[in-house]
Design an enzyme around this catalytic site. Structure first.
Site, PDB file in Angstrom:
ATOM      1  N   ASP A  36       1.863   4.997   0.097  1.00  0.00           N
ATOM      2  CA  ASP A  36       1.182   6.110   0.758  1.00  0.00           C
ATOM      3  C   ASP A  36       0.733   7.167  -0.242  1.00  0.00           C
ATOM      4  O   ASP A  36       1.179   7.201  -1.395  1.00  0.00           O
ATOM      5  CB  ASP A  36       2.133   6.790   1.756  1.00  0.00           C
ATOM      6  CG  ASP A  36       2.619   5.855   2.846  1.00  0.00           C
ATOM      7  OD1 ASP A  36       1.871   4.927   3.208  1.00  0.00           O
ATOM      8  OD2 ASP A  36       3.749   6.059   3.330  1.00  0.00           O
TER       9      ASP A  36
ATOM     10  N   TYR B 152      12.659   0.062  -2.934  1.00  0.00           N
ATOM     11  CA  TYR B 152      12.201   1.447  -3.041  1.00  0.00           C
ATOM     12  C   TYR B 152      13.406   2.347  -3.316  1.00  0.00           C
ATOM     13  O   TYR B 152      14.532   2.039  -2.912  1.00  0.00           O
ATOM     14  CB  TYR B 152      11.557   1.919  -1.738  1.00  0.00           C
ATOM     15  CG  TYR B 152      10.139   1.465  -1.514  1.00  0.00           C
ATOM     16  CD1 TYR B 152       9.062   2.234  -1.941  1.00  0.00           C
ATOM     17  CD2 TYR B 152       9.867   0.278  -0.834  1.00  0.00           C
ATOM     18  CE1 TYR B 152       7.756   1.836  -1.719  1.00  0.00           C
ATOM     19  CE2 TYR B 152       8.562  -0.136  -0.603  1.00  0.00           C
ATOM     20  CZ  TYR B 152       7.511   0.650  -1.051  1.00  0.00           C
ATOM     21  OH  TYR B 152       6.224   0.249  -0.828  1.00  0.00           O
TER      22      TYR B 152
ATOM     23  N   ARG C  33      10.490   5.907   4.510  1.00  0.00           N
ATOM     24  CA  ARG C  33      10.600   7.367   4.630  1.00  0.00           C
ATOM     25  C   ARG C  33      11.223   7.783   5.962  1.00  0.00           C
ATOM     26  O   ARG C  33      11.936   8.799   6.032  1.00  0.00           O
ATOM     27  CB  ARG C  33       9.229   7.999   4.446  1.00  0.00           C
ATOM     28  CG  ARG C  33       8.706   7.886   3.013  1.00  0.00           C
ATOM     29  CD  ARG C  33       7.214   8.143   2.909  1.00  0.00           C
ATOM     30  NE  ARG C  33       6.855   9.440   3.430  1.00  0.00           N
ATOM     31  CZ  ARG C  33       5.595   9.812   3.704  1.00  0.00           C
ATOM     32  NH1 ARG C  33       4.602   8.951   3.538  1.00  0.00           N
ATOM     33  NH2 ARG C  33       5.354  11.021   4.171  1.00  0.00           N
TER      34      ARG C  33
ATOM     35  N   ARG D 270       0.842  -1.197   0.000  1.00  0.00           N
ATOM     36  CA  ARG D 270       0.000   0.000   0.000  1.00  0.00           C
ATOM     37  C   ARG D 270       0.874   1.242   0.000  1.00  0.00           C
ATOM     38  O   ARG D 270       1.218   1.759   1.067  1.00  0.00           O
ATOM     39  CB  ARG D 270      -0.913  -0.007   1.224  1.00  0.00           C
ATOM     40  CG  ARG D 270      -1.824  -1.216   1.307  1.00  0.00           C
ATOM     41  CD  ARG D 270      -2.514  -1.253   2.667  1.00  0.00           C
ATOM     42  NE  ARG D 270      -3.428  -2.391   2.775  1.00  0.00           N
ATOM     43  CZ  ARG D 270      -4.100  -2.705   3.864  1.00  0.00           C
ATOM     44  NH1 ARG D 270      -3.932  -1.954   4.965  1.00  0.00           N
ATOM     45  NH2 ARG D 270      -4.910  -3.741   3.893  1.00  0.00           N
TER      46      ARG D 270
END
Length: 247
Positions: A55, A112, A199, A53
């Protein structure tokens, strides 16, 4: 329902979306748009499962989704799907998959990338895809800290969910930081990521690079498992899901 399991590989600019996951009240999400398009193509409600999922505001170059639907030729589905979807969501590939394939449950590893524009010069054309930091960053110190993050650890201190009930142990197999001119690229590969984990890791490394904390602060965050001890959550726009790997 008889039919086939399909594997869908997507890219998207997440700027205007409330994230991947379908939300109530018609909120604009990537999953919602993809399901609308597939339902149109198949003439029936279709639900998809994403590998993760992302963000609100996060992008993807290699998001994977799976769904079950009646069997149709790929060459018939793919052009229609590409035509219906908005220009900020693209279908890279569509294939049949084994019946037991599930985009999230079958995933072995995800990568990522986080991009930072480390300059005072305007970032007009890439501003939606990277955060800007004006002050110089100490690359050596950030790499020293990144090495401490790699491995199998309890990453609860780097998770934004205070009430996480499942295991927060993850294996971060790689975390590299490369400089290309004024751009820094943080590339993170793990067997899974907690809520906001990528993050928060980047935000912590950026605080180390700017001299606001030292690399040895990583050990205390792992030991105390306290989100308040880690760095700020880096803005969503710099993050992109690059690849999902399967066994």
């Amino acid at each position: 329902m008889e039919g086939k399991t399909y594997r869908l590989t997507l890219c998207y600019d997440g700027t205007r979306y409330r994230g991947w996951q379908r939300l109530p009240n018609g909120a604009l999400t990537v999953q919602g748009k993809v399901e609308e398009a597939l339902s149109d193509v198949f003439g029936m409600p279709i639900e998809v499962s994403g590998s993760g999922r992302t963000d609100a505001g996060v992008h993807a170059k290699g998001q994977v989704a799976s769904f079950h639907a009646p069997e149709k030729p790929i060459g018939e589905i793919l052009p229609k799907l590409r035509h219906i979807l908005p220009e900020d969501i693209g279908v890279i590939d569509l294939t049949y998959a084994p019946d037991r394939f599930h985009a999230r449950l079958s995933a072995a590893e995800k990568t990522y990338q986080y991009r930072v524009w480390n300059s005072a010069a305007p970032d007009v054309f890439e501003r939606r895809f990277r955060m800007q930091i004006l002050q110089p960053l100490d690359l050596a110190k950030m790499r020293e800290a990144a090495a401490l993050l790699v491995g199998t650890h309890d990453f609860l201190g780097f998770c934004a969910n205070k009430h996480f009930k499942k295991s927060s142990v993850r294996t971060l197999s790689a975390l590299t930081i490369e400089r290309d001119g004024d751009e820094l690229r943080f590339t993170l590969t793990a067997d899974g990521f907690l809520y906001h984990m990528a993050r928060i890791l980047v935000g912590t490394l950026l605080e180390i690079g700017s001299g606001r904390r030292e690399p040895d602060s990583i050990a205390e965050i792992f030991a105390r498992k306290d989100r308040a001890l880690a760095g700020e959550t880096a803005p969503a726009k710099g993050l992109c899901l690059m690849e999902v790997r399967y066994e």
